[in-house]
Write a protein that holds these residues in place. Structure first.
Motif, PDB file in Angstrom:
ATOM      1  N   PRO A  91       0.827  -1.222   0.000  1.00 13.83           N
ATOM      2  CA  PRO A  91       0.000   0.000   0.000  1.00 13.83           C
ATOM      3  C   PRO A  91       0.855   1.263   0.000  1.00 13.83           C
ATOM      4  N   SER A  92       0.272   2.318  -0.489  1.00 11.79           N
ATOM      5  CA  SER A  92       1.000   3.585  -0.543  1.00 11.79           C
ATOM      6  C   SER A  92       1.011   4.305   0.802  1.00 11.79           C
ATOM      7  N   THR A  93       0.148   3.873   1.729  1.00 15.55           N
ATOM      8  CA  THR A  93       0.113   4.474   3.062  1.00 15.55           C
ATOM      9  C   THR A  93      -0.079   3.391   4.113  1.00 15.55           C
ATOM     10  N   GLY A  94       0.252   3.720   5.340  1.00 17.42           N
ATOM     11  CA  GLY A  94      -0.021   2.834   6.469  1.00 17.42           C
ATOM     12  C   GLY A  94       0.985   1.738   6.718  1.00 17.42           C
ATOM     13  N   VAL A  95       2.068   1.688   5.967  1.00 14.67           N
ATOM     14  CA  VAL A  95       3.067   0.629   6.129  1.00 14.67           C
ATOM     15  C   VAL A  95       4.003   0.994   7.283  1.00 14.67           C
ATOM     16  N   LYS A  96       4.126   0.113   8.254  1.00 12.96           N
ATOM     17  CA  LYS A  96       4.971   0.363   9.421  1.00 12.96           C
ATOM     18  C   LYS A  96       6.380  -0.211   9.278  1.00 12.96           C
ATOM     19  N   ALA A  97       6.484  -1.371   8.622  1.00  8.54           N
ATOM     20  CA  ALA A  97       7.790  -2.011   8.473  1.00  8.54           C
ATOM     21  C   ALA A  97       7.747  -2.905   7.231  1.00  8.54           C
ATOM     22  N   VAL A  98       8.909  -3.228   6.701  1.00 13.91           N
ATOM     23  CA  VAL A  98       9.012  -4.075   5.527  1.00 13.91           C
ATOM     24  C   VAL A  98       9.989  -5.213   5.802  1.00 13.91           C
ATOM     25  N   VAL A  99       9.677  -6.394   5.259  1.00 13.38           N
ATOM     26  CA  VAL A  99      10.552  -7.564   5.394  1.00 13.38           C
ATOM     27  C   VAL A  99      11.310  -7.721   4.089  1.00 13.38           C
ATOM     28  N   LEU A 100      12.626  -7.605   4.159  1.00 13.59           N
ATOM     29  CA  LEU A 100      13.477  -7.664   2.971  1.00 13.59           C
ATOM     30  C   LEU A 100      14.569  -8.700   3.150  1.00 13.59           C
ATOM     31  N   THR A 101      15.023  -9.264   2.023  1.00 13.06           N
ATOM     32  CA  THR A 101      16.313  -9.937   1.985  1.00 13.06           C
ATOM     33  C   THR A 101      17.275  -8.987   1.294  1.00 13.06           C
ATOM     34  N   VAL A 102      18.296  -8.554   2.021  1.00  4.55           N
ATOM     35  CA  VAL A 102      19.279  -7.620   1.482  1.00  4.55           C
ATOM     36  C   VAL A 102      20.574  -8.379   1.227  1.00  4.55           C
ATOM     37  N   THR A 103      21.129  -8.194   0.044  1.00  2.00           N
ATOM     38  CA  THR A 103      22.359  -8.875  -0.352  1.00  2.00           C
ATOM     39  C   THR A 103      23.393  -7.854  -0.759  1.00  2.00           C
ATOM     40  N   VAL A 104      24.628  -8.040  -0.284  1.00  2.00           N
ATOM     41  CA  VAL A 104      25.748  -7.237  -0.784  1.00  2.00           C
ATOM     42  C   VAL A 104      26.654  -8.155  -1.587  1.00  2.00           C
ATOM     43  N   THR A 105      27.147  -7.656  -2.694  1.00  5.51           N
ATOM     44  CA  THR A 105      28.049  -8.425  -3.554  1.00  5.51           C
ATOM     45  C   THR A 105      29.014  -7.463  -4.227  1.00  5.51           C
ATOM     46  N   GLY A 106      30.112  -7.978  -4.697  1.00  9.31           N
ATOM     47  CA  GLY A 106      31.128  -7.092  -5.260  1.00  9.31           C
ATOM     48  C   GLY A 106      31.723  -6.194  -4.201  1.00  9.31           C
ATOM     49  N   THR A 107      31.839  -6.715  -2.989  1.00  7.07           N
ATOM     50  CA  THR A 107      32.368  -5.905  -1.883  1.00  7.07           C
ATOM     51  C   THR A 107      33.837  -5.571  -2.127  1.00  7.07           C
ATOM     52  N   THR A 108      34.227  -4.353  -1.762  1.00  7.80           N
ATOM     53  CA  THR A 108      35.591  -3.870  -2.046  1.00  7.80           C
ATOM     54  C   THR A 108      36.488  -3.861  -0.826  1.00  7.80           C
ATOM     55  N   GLY A 109      35.938  -4.177   0.316  1.00  7.05           N
ATOM     56  CA  GLY A 109      36.711  -4.197   1.557  1.00  7.05           C
ATOM     57  C   GLY A 109      35.804  -4.638   2.675  1.00  7.05           C
ATOM     58  N   SER A 110      36.334  -4.731   3.861  1.00  6.62           N
ATOM     59  CA  SER A 110      35.485  -5.066   4.999  1.00  6.62           C
ATOM     60  C   SER A 110      34.494  -3.928   5.224  1.00  6.62           C
ATOM     61  N   TYR A 161      22.680   2.282   4.373  1.00  6.59           N
ATOM     62  CA  TYR A 161      24.009   2.893   4.471  1.00  6.59           C
ATOM     63  C   TYR A 161      25.064   1.798   4.382  1.00  6.59           C
ATOM     64  N   ALA A 162      26.119   2.028   3.577  1.00  4.63           N
ATOM     65  CA  ALA A 162      27.233   1.089   3.472  1.00  4.63           C
ATOM     66  C   ALA A 162      28.512   1.778   3.909  1.00  4.63           C
ATOM     67  N   SER A 163      29.260   1.091   4.755  1.00  3.34           N
ATOM     68  CA  SER A 163      30.503   1.689   5.245  1.00  3.34           C
ATOM     69  C   SER A 163      31.634   1.561   4.241  1.00  3.34           C
ATOM     70  N   SER A 164      31.516   0.633   3.282  1.00  2.00           N
ATOM     71  CA  SER A 164      32.493   0.515   2.203  1.00  2.00           C
ATOM     72  C   SER A 164      31.741   0.245   0.909  1.00  2.00           C
ATOM     73  N   THR A 165      32.363   0.541  -0.210  1.00  2.34           N
ATOM     74  CA  THR A 165      31.685   0.458  -1.497  1.00  2.34           C
ATOM     75  C   THR A 165      31.260  -0.978  -1.808  1.00  2.34           C
ATOM     76  N   THR A 166      30.004  -1.119  -2.242  1.00  2.00           N
ATOM     77  CA  THR A 166      29.467  -2.452  -2.537  1.00  2.00           C
ATOM     78  C   THR A 166      28.235  -2.331  -3.424  1.00  2.00           C
ATOM     79  N   GLN A 167      27.926  -3.401  -4.116  1.00  2.00           N
ATOM     80  CA  GLN A 167      26.647  -3.500  -4.801  1.00  2.00           C
ATOM     81  C   GLN A 167      25.607  -4.008  -3.803  1.00  2.00           C
ATOM     82  N   VAL A 168      24.379  -3.498  -3.907  1.00  3.25           N
ATOM     83  CA  VAL A 168      23.327  -3.851  -2.951  1.00  3.25           C
ATOM     84  C   VAL A 168      22.079  -4.311  -3.708  1.00  3.25           C
TER      85      VAL A 168
END
Length: 1000
Positions: free
Chosen positions: A922-941, A984-991
């Motif tokens: 919905p465009s309104t009323g959403v309190k939280a979202v459930v995501l799977t977040v993946t980082v790849t191509g990480t350039t450092g810790s 927010y990413a502390s080092s460069t990465t694809q997300v």
């Protein structure tokens, strides 16, 4: 003694000259070198195997025909030789077609049995008119004259000459002399098309007349063993009133019904099928044939059986009377077997014989024309084929075109069954002389039900069945070399490719099918005989489907259609109720093959039908979609539902398989009714998924069974030998099953942490600004900075980080870092018994790996964290479940973010991601979202933090990584008032970010 053995009663391994007029072309044992050259002319300019430069740079499509064993070069094909070609086009959206077929053929799906209407395929899934026009114009520009596209839009016919085809498709043509002395022609290079239309064309078929298709019936023996055949007088079959038995031509033959042969009544009774003069009433079944049928033989059978079944013929690429006459005891035998078997088992149905060019002369395009006509006519609800060829002998263009035609049939609700072959595990033996393992096409096609063969003795409850394998032949079966693993065989056939057959039925000619056929050397009137082969097993299964379609359940809920999804579901849910398991024998005919075993095997598939149970399973009502709000129910302790290492939740056999899940394979996991979960009403499940013993990089996808496999991912790994876990919230569909797919071979573990239901009895979610409750590196939540080794940490939860005293469960992001060796971490309510399931796993020193967990809170307000091995541990709270939060809503998994398509998220940068209004949210009323977040191509810790847009960035993290790693983790993130979250990413990465649901 048998009076006469037709077509050498005995298999080719024992006696030469097996039944089949194509035998002269397919019995060669060794291949001779054939010198073939490619023509130098090119209608489209210089040809490369790649795309080239420019929109008209030519591109080759498909492969050249396989030179038959023993063939030699025989000169250039005459330039004026007429070719009948089919240019086969791809559906406008192949994935959408596959998804639709999965939906309409999977029990529990809301679209189950909601097939396309007759004639609707072209406008919904066929290539667009613009595509057809573009391809036709390109063919005209190359000097060809394309005809009108087929009714489904999937093929454009072209009649031309070798000279024009050579110029148009930049290929040469050469004759080849086969081992028997006959000559065929073939193209010497894969055809080329301009690159701008090549992507729309799946193949060009008809450039060769080499074809090794053959029927799969075994030898005929005459039914009367009490008198001589010599000088048999011509006579008519005495009329017989219908009964489950047959006339005296069989009953007084000296053979015993139920031992030496099976009358329709005995066969129907043994398989639990109806035996009546009206069985199959209102249904139409079509048979695929490449030979003339003898009408007199069919009439003789009807007279003997006392039936009056409607049998008609549709001629494709041929006319009535063309081709070899059915007079020699060979031609017409296959069609008589197919039609007589159906008449006996479903006398109330209508039968259509779709007759193509004689197999002796048929090209691949002639074969495709017959299948395409059967499907585009869309008159028959069931299609039966007892003809085929080994996969290796079929060019890729033909196989691809067949696949689309059979997908069209499935979309329309047509069932297709095909015989698996009579040469055991070495299906290519007669085509190439090879004894290597091979399977038969079209039985191996993903949208076809392959039917193997059995030997049977006795009837009813006293009947016994074994694998058919004797001096007459043996059931085909094995592993496809062409088709990837299919979802419906997941957890049943643990093979690296599509396994064949799917099911089986009677095939042994020593206990075979009574038919009539014409043999002028014996009699001028039809001769009664007994025959076998998987050619008999296929129409037997076709009859079983026809009877199901005619049942009250299917009349109410829709015809069976493509039945493999429902077949394998029936096997998983109640195997003994639906199938007769065949557990003895093998199909080692020319070389070592496969052995029958408990449950599924590559010899007899799932087994033979038990009709009553199958009608219940195949004619089930459609499912209902999970809608509305859901509440959460945590388990007091995680329950293991799948572990491929020891066979937990894996397969049908009574002996658990310990095989890993193969690359491209699917494991169905039963959720409802397992591990303390209710048997109905579950809308989603929270699973902890673990891969271990990985063989290379890969990914895992989890989704609701019976729905389309999404293009998202839940877990990722980068190398062999890894053990990685991730939590996932997965929608549960109407059948209560979740599917797990891996892109590379690995062992897989699934532990359930809790589940959602549509009722209000569970708890609801409250999102918190992430807060750190534990960090053993810096004395947060603990009094030392020492790594934890084989010990339990008591984590205070209630009253900390915003978790109130009324919270029942807590959502924690746990991270193991600075690990030593291998180990794992377990989270559970304090005071409870430590579970056997793990939450975070690591396999090497120096690992940093996170995972989200949902943990019930102990009565003292605490959660216990057990570390096996040595590691620092971090615990960040992101929310809790209680009686006063927000309900959960499932959505179809969808990728909301992939920076690989734009720009990587830079070090120290924040990206705002729109949530509200996306993917059904919905465009309104959403309190939280459930995501799977993946980082790849990480350039450092580094680490990634997610939070509600508009708020300050918390000090907690959701993902942690070291350089070069690909890491995925589930996150439940508060959504800002503007409908966005920040990453927010502390080092460069694809997300990458994939959505699984939301709270509101």
């Amino acid at each position: 003694m048998f009076k006469k053995v037709h077509a050498a009663m005995g298999h080719p391994r024992h006696a030469a000259g097996k039944t089949g007029r194509r035998a002269r072309r397919i019995t060669a044992a060794t291949a001779a070198a054939v010198a073939l050259t490619v023509a130098s002319t090119a209608a489209y300019g210089a040809v490369t195997d790649g795309a080239g430069t420019g929109s008209h740079a030519p591109k080759r499509i498909g492969t050249v025909p396989r030179v038959p064993a023993g063939a030699t070069a025989a000169g250039t094909t005459a330039s004026g030789t007429t070719l009948r070609i089919g240019v086969h086009l791809a559906p406008r959206d192949p994935q959408a077609l596959a998804d639709f077929v999965a939906a309409v053929s999977t029990p529990g799906n809301p679209r189950y049995h909601q097939y396309l209407a007759k004639g609707q395929f072209a406008s919904v899934f066929g290539p667009t008119p613009a595509t057809i026009a573009q391809v036709s114009q390109a063919l005209r520009a190359a000097g060809l004259t394309p005809g009108k596209a087929s009714p489904d839009g999937l093929s454009i016919p072209v009649t031309t000459t070798v000279a024009k085809a050579s110029d148009a498709f930049d290929t040469g043509f050469r004759n080849v002399r086969l081992k028997d002395g006959t000559t065929d022609y073939m193209n010497t290079a894969a055809p080329a098309l301009p690159a701008n239309i090549a992507s729309s064309v799946t193949g060009i078929v008809g450039l060769s007349d080499i074809n090794t298709i053959t029927s799969h019936h075994s030898a005929v023996r005459q039914a009367d063993k009490t008198s001589s055949a010599a000088g048999r007088a011509s006579r008519a079959v005495a009329p017989h009133a219908y009964s489950p038995g047959l006339c005296t031509d069989f009953t007084s033959s000296g053979y015993t019904d139920g031992t030496d042969y099976y009358s329709p009544g005995k066969l129907a009774g043994t398989y639990g099928m109806s035996s009546s003069a009206t069985a199959g009433a209102g249904q139409t079944v079509a048979v695929f044939e490449l030979e003339n049928v003898d009408a007199g033989s069919i009439a003789a059978y009807q007279s003997c059986a006392g039936t009056n079944t409607s049998v008609s013929t549709v001629y494709v690429d041929t006319t009535a009377g063309a081709g070899a006459p059915a007079t020699d005891g060979s031609v017409g035998v296959e069609s008589a077997l197919d039609i007589d078997d159906l008449i006996g088992l479903v006398p109330g149905a209508s039968i259509i014989d779709y007759q193509g060019v004689d197999a002796e002369s048929a090209t691949d395009q002639n074969v495709l024309d017959v299948y395409q006509r059967m499907v585009t006519d869309d008159v028959a609800q069931v299609i039966s084929s007892s003809w085929g060829l080994c996969e290796a002998a079929e060019i890729s263009a033909t196989a691809s075109a067949e696949n689309t035609i059979f997908a069209e049939a499935a979309a329309q609700g047509q069932s297709v069954v095909a015989a698996s072959g009579d040469d055991g595990s070495s299906d290519c033996y007669r085509a190439t002389g090879s004894t290597a393992k091979a399977v038969d096409d079209p039985a191996s096609q993903p949208y076809v039900t392959g039917v193997g063969g059995t030997s049977m003795n006795g009837s009813g409850s006293a009947a016994t069945q074994t694998t058919w394998n004797n001096d007459t032949g043996g059931t085909g079966g094995g592993i496809s070399s062409r088709w990837a693993p299919v979802v419906y065989q997941g957890g049943v056939a643990t093979t690296a490719k599509r396994a064949v057959p799917d099911v089986s039925a009677l095939a042994d000619p020593y206990s075979g099918y009574p038919i009539y056929y014409q043999d002028d050397s014996v009699s001028s009137s039809p001769v009664p005989g007994i025959i076998g082969g998987t050619s008999g097993a296929a129409p037997t299964w076709a009859a079983a489907i026809v009877q199901a379609n005619a049942s009250a359940a299917c009349q109410t809920n829709g015809r069976v259609g493509f039945l493999n999804n429902a077949l394998y579901k029936a096997a998983r849910s109640s195997y003994p109720t639906n199938f007769w398991d065949v557990t003895s024998g093998n199909n080692s005919v020319y070389a070592t093959g496969y052995s029958a075993a408990a449950g599924y095997d590559e010899v007899t598939g799932l087994g033979s039908p038990k009709e009553a149970g199958l009608i219940t399973s195949l004619c089930a009502a459609k499912g209902t979609a999970a809608t509305g709000a859901s509440t959460f129910h945590p388990l007091s302790s995680p329950k293991r539902l799948l572990d491929t290492r020891n066979g937990t939740g894996w397969g049908l056999s009574s002996i658990p398989s310990t095989k890993p899940l193969v690359a491209g394979g699917t494991a169905p996991v039963k959720i409802e009714g397992a591990g303390g979960i209710p048997s109905s009403g579950v809308t989603a499940v929270v699973l902890n998924l673990t891969v271990t013993g990985t063989t290379g990089s890969g990914s895992l996808i989890a989704w609701a069974d019976g729905t389309a496999k999404p293009s998202t991912s839940n877990l990722n790994w980068t190398a062999a030998g890894q053990t990685i876990a991730a939590s996932s919230t997965v929608t549960v569909a109407g059948d209560g099953v979740v599917d797990l797919y891996t892109s590379s071979t690995t062992h897989l573990i699934a532990d359930v942490q809790g589940y959602y239901t549509s009722g209000t009895t569970g708890s609801t979610y409250t999102a918190l600004k992430p807060a750190r409750l534990l960090d053993t590196r810096s004395k947060v939540g603990i009094s030392t900075t020492t790594k934890i080794t084989n010990a339990v940490v008591s984590l205070k939860v209630r009253g900390h980080g915003g978790v109130p005293t009324g919270a029942s469960s807590v959502v924690l992001n746990l991270t193991a870092t600075q690990t030593v060796g291998s180990g794992y971490l377990e989270a559970y309510p304090e005071g409870a018994t430590r579970p056997t399931a793990s939450n975070v796993n690591w396999a090497a020193t120096g690992t940093t790996i996170p995972n989200l967990v949902v943990v019930p809170i102990g009565s003292d307000g605490n959660v216990s964290l057990y570390v096996r091995g040595t590691s620092h541990v971090i615990a960040d709270v992101s929310g809790y479940f209680s009686a006063g939060g927000s309900a959960f809503h499932t959505v179809t998994p969808l990728r909301l973010l992939d920076t690989r398509k734009t720009t990587a998220l830079g070090a120290g940068k924040t990206l705002a991601l729109q949530i509200s209004g996306s993917d059904g949210i919905p465009s309104t009323g959403v309190k939280a979202v459930v995501l799977t977040v993946t980082v790849t191509g990480t350039t450092g810790s580094g680490y990634l933090t997610a939070w509600a847009d508009g708020g300050t960035r918390p000090t907690a993290s959701n993902l942690n990584w070291v350089s070069g790693k690909t890491i995925a983790n589930q996150v439940i993130v508060p959504v800002g008032s503007d409908g966005k979250i920040d990453l927010y990413a502390s080092s460069t990465t694809q997300v990458l970010a994939d959505v699984a649901g939301y709270m509101s």
